[in-house]
Write a protein that holds these residues in place. Structure first.
Motif, PDB file in Angstrom:
ATOM      1  N   GLY A 205      10.689 -38.073  -4.498  1.00 36.56           N
ATOM      2  CA  GLY A 205      12.010 -37.981  -5.098  1.00 36.56           C
ATOM      3  C   GLY A 205      12.566 -39.330  -5.517  1.00 36.56           C
ATOM      4  O   GLY A 205      13.169 -39.463  -6.588  1.00 36.56           O
ATOM      5  N   ALA A 206      12.364 -40.346  -4.687  1.00 39.44           N
ATOM      6  CA  ALA A 206      12.846 -41.688  -5.027  1.00 39.44           C
ATOM      7  C   ALA A 206      12.125 -42.242  -6.253  1.00 39.44           C
ATOM      8  O   ALA A 206      12.748 -42.875  -7.116  1.00 39.44           O
ATOM      9  CB  ALA A 206      12.654 -42.626  -3.835  1.00 39.44           C
ATOM     10  N   VAL A 207      10.815 -42.001  -6.336  1.00 38.39           N
ATOM     11  CA  VAL A 207      10.078 -42.446  -7.524  1.00 38.39           C
ATOM     12  C   VAL A 207      10.593 -41.711  -8.759  1.00 38.39           C
ATOM     13  O   VAL A 207      10.790 -42.306  -9.821  1.00 38.39           O
ATOM     14  CB  VAL A 207       8.566 -42.222  -7.350  1.00 38.39           C
ATOM     15  CG1 VAL A 207       7.824 -42.549  -8.650  1.00 38.39           C
ATOM     16  CG2 VAL A 207       8.018 -43.083  -6.220  1.00 38.39           C
TER      17      VAL A 207
ATOM     18  N   VAL B 128      16.749 -35.433 -10.355  1.00 39.13           N
ATOM     19  CA  VAL B 128      16.200 -34.899  -9.122  1.00 39.13           C
ATOM     20  C   VAL B 128      17.226 -34.955  -7.998  1.00 39.13           C
ATOM     21  O   VAL B 128      18.088 -35.838  -7.969  1.00 39.13           O
ATOM     22  CB  VAL B 128      14.926 -35.683  -8.710  1.00 39.13           C
ATOM     23  CG1 VAL B 128      15.250 -37.151  -8.477  1.00 39.13           C
ATOM     24  CG2 VAL B 128      14.256 -35.068  -7.489  1.00 39.13           C
ATOM     25  N   CYS B 129      17.127 -33.984  -7.071  1.00 39.36           N
ATOM     26  CA  CYS B 129      17.925 -34.033  -5.847  1.00 39.36           C
ATOM     27  C   CYS B 129      17.094 -33.439  -4.713  1.00 39.36           C
ATOM     28  O   CYS B 129      16.081 -32.770  -4.931  1.00 39.36           O
ATOM     29  CB  CYS B 129      19.251 -33.288  -6.003  1.00 39.36           C
ATOM     30  SG  CYS B 129      19.087 -31.536  -6.351  1.00 39.36           S
ATOM     31  N   LEU B 130      17.518 -33.722  -3.491  1.00 36.67           N
ATOM     32  CA  LEU B 130      16.833 -33.250  -2.293  1.00 36.67           C
ATOM     33  C   LEU B 130      17.553 -32.035  -1.730  1.00 36.67           C
ATOM     34  O   LEU B 130      18.782 -31.975  -1.758  1.00 36.67           O
ATOM     35  CB  LEU B 130      16.803 -34.344  -1.224  1.00 36.67           C
ATOM     36  CG  LEU B 130      16.171 -35.681  -1.586  1.00 36.67           C
ATOM     37  CD1 LEU B 130      16.345 -36.667  -0.419  1.00 36.67           C
ATOM     38  CD2 LEU B 130      14.688 -35.519  -1.908  1.00 36.67           C
ATOM     39  N   VAL B 131      16.778 -31.088  -1.192  1.00 35.80           N
ATOM     40  CA  VAL B 131      17.355 -29.919  -0.536  1.00 35.80           C
ATOM     41  C   VAL B 131      16.632 -29.719   0.790  1.00 35.80           C
ATOM     42  O   VAL B 131      15.402 -29.751   0.862  1.00 35.80           O
ATOM     43  CB  VAL B 131      17.214 -28.646  -1.403  1.00 35.80           C
ATOM     44  CG1 VAL B 131      17.671 -27.422  -0.619  1.00 35.80           C
ATOM     45  CG2 VAL B 131      18.013 -28.775  -2.681  1.00 35.80           C
TER      46      VAL B 131
ATOM     47  N   ILE C  99      17.359 -44.783  -0.376  1.00 28.96           N
ATOM     48  CA  ILE C  99      15.954 -44.890   0.009  1.00 28.96           C
ATOM     49  C   ILE C  99      15.321 -46.130  -0.615  1.00 28.96           C
ATOM     50  O   ILE C  99      15.534 -46.422  -1.792  1.00 28.96           O
ATOM     51  CB  ILE C  99      15.173 -43.634  -0.433  1.00 28.96           C
ATOM     52  CG1 ILE C  99      15.773 -42.381   0.225  1.00 28.96           C
ATOM     53  CG2 ILE C  99      13.685 -43.750  -0.107  1.00 28.96           C
ATOM     54  CD1 ILE C  99      15.203 -41.090  -0.305  1.00 28.96           C
ATOM     55  N   ARG C 100      14.550 -46.834   0.192  1.00 25.93           N
ATOM     56  CA  ARG C 100      13.729 -47.949  -0.290  1.00 25.93           C
ATOM     57  C   ARG C 100      12.259 -47.580  -0.100  1.00 25.93           C
ATOM     58  O   ARG C 100      11.910 -46.905   0.861  1.00 25.93           O
ATOM     59  CB  ARG C 100      14.053 -49.239   0.474  1.00 25.93           C
ATOM     60  CG  ARG C 100      15.430 -49.809   0.179  1.00 25.93           C
ATOM     61  CD  ARG C 100      15.744 -51.018   1.059  1.00 25.93           C
ATOM     62  NE  ARG C 100      16.962 -51.688   0.657  1.00 25.93           N
ATOM     63  CZ  ARG C 100      18.182 -51.297   0.977  1.00 25.93           C
ATOM     64  NH1 ARG C 100      18.342 -50.215   1.738  1.00 25.93           N
ATOM     65  NH2 ARG C 100      19.246 -51.963   0.563  1.00 25.93           N
ATOM     66  N   LEU C 101      11.430 -48.030  -1.016  1.00 33.58           N
ATOM     67  CA  LEU C 101       9.999 -47.746  -0.948  1.00 33.58           C
ATOM     68  C   LEU C 101       9.197 -49.031  -0.883  1.00 33.58           C
ATOM     69  O   LEU C 101       9.593 -50.058  -1.451  1.00 33.58           O
ATOM     70  CB  LEU C 101       9.541 -46.944  -2.173  1.00 33.58           C
ATOM     71  CG  LEU C 101      10.242 -45.624  -2.480  1.00 33.58           C
ATOM     72  CD1 LEU C 101       9.594 -44.952  -3.679  1.00 33.58           C
ATOM     73  CD2 LEU C 101      10.241 -44.702  -1.282  1.00 33.58           C
TER      74      LEU C 101
END
Length: 339
Positions: free
Chosen positions: A16-18, A26-29, A42-44
């Motif tokens: 999702g972060a990428v 995009v979103c998270l569920v 978020i950091r990657l």
């Protein structure tokens, strides 16, 4: 297009972060937890040196369906053990045109989703890399591997957003041989249970011949099943799959010279099954080693080593046995067969 990552775990948040960094909507569920905020920063990081962030992702509670944007592509990133609950939770989000991407390890999860949503396009995705959380809000890709998505001519936009998603932190490929690819990934994932039982980092495990011999035996059983099914597995590593067990059995001094690519992983990486055991969660062993055993039985074959490993993981889950089994002991248990 609206992409929904259903299952805000390590893989889901990493992908999702990428996506967000590449300009995709995009979103998270996921299911609500006290520690989850409406937005996640978020950091990657990547074992080859790449970094990203902070990226802010919107998070929605799966029980509050009316607040979630209409879904064009739903990425199902929960573990196999959570599929049945996820199907119930995501049902209100599925529209007639929604494409569902099943990104699970092992075998069988996508069949359950197709049965639940027979009128939707249900495609498979194979995640070929490992993600860990190194600190609060920082996710680390600790191994090589691509995100491989199933080709579908009916989804005209897929090639476009797939190419947009491809970057240094996430290699994206497409395939029309996903069944074979899933078996190739399953061959590699047989090491998840060995790592969980060993209770040491993957790299340390691979440097010990006894653990490698256990893994080689598990793979040889899988390859016998694959041969009986008439499948030809694509290569996911520098070596063809049928060569890997032979290389794993080499003496330590020769293995580190010939198989240096296998050791090119973060020294601290452990498998998802290790994390599950240490967080007292049910593992996916039934969809990995257990799936090999079931497929073998359906073909009139016996997979004794995978049966033993399956049994050992269940004993750890039940508190009957503790992880931290030495290579010598694990090899002895596998060779002696199920008790």
């Amino acid at each position: 297009m609206q992409h929904i990552i259903f299952g805000a775990g390590l893989i889901g948040r990493y992908v999702g972060a990428v996506m967000a960094s590449q300009g995709l909507n995009v979103c998270l569920v996921g299911r609500a937890k006290a520690s989850v905020k409406t937005e996640q920063e978020i950091r990657l990081s990547h074992y080859q040196g790449g970094t990203l962030g902070p990226v802010t992702l919107k998070w929605f509670d799966s029980q509050n369906a009316q607040a979630i944007p209409p879904t064009d592509v739903l990425w199902l990133t929960v573990k196999c053990t959570s599929i049945e609950q996820a199907i119930r939770d995501m049902a209100p989000l599925i529209r007639p045109a929604t494409c569902i991407l099943c990104c699970q390890n092992g075998l069988g999860a996508d069949a359950l989703v197709r049965e639940a949503f027979p009128n939707n396009r249900v495609l498979r995705g194979v995640v070929g890399f490992n993600v860990t959380q190194t600190s609060q809000g920082t996710l680390h890709c600790g191994s090589q591997g691509s995100l491989v998505l199933e080709k579908d001519a009916r989804c005209a936009s897929m090639a476009q957003w797939g190419a947009q998603l491809n970057c240094k932190l996430l290699s994206v490929e497409f395939s029309d041989a996903m069944t074979e690819l899933q078996w190739s990934k399953l061959q590699l994932n047989l090491g998840n249970a060995v790592n969980a039982l060993a209770d040491i980092p993957v790299q340390s495990m691979l440097r010990q011949r006894c653990y490698r011999k256990v893994l080689a035996t598990l793979m040889e059983e899988l390859l016998a099943v694959v041969k009986a099914k008439g499948l030809h597995l694509p290569r996911l590593t520098a070596l063809p799959g049928h060569w890997v067990p032979r290389v794993l059995k080499l003496p330590d001094w020769l293995f580190v010279r010939i198989a240096n690519k296998m050791l090119e992983i973060d020294p601290q990486v452990r498998t998802s099954m290790w994390w599950d055991l240490h967080q007292n969660r049910k593992t996916e062993v039934a969809f990995l080693n257990g799936a090999v055993v079931e497929e073998a039985l359906s073909l009139g074959l016996v997979c004794t080593a995978n049966q033993v490993i399956h049994q050992l993981i269940k004993e750890v889950e039940q508190g009957i046995r503790q992880p931290g089994i030495t290579g010598d002991e694990l090899l002895r248990l596998v060779c002696n067969g199920p008790q």
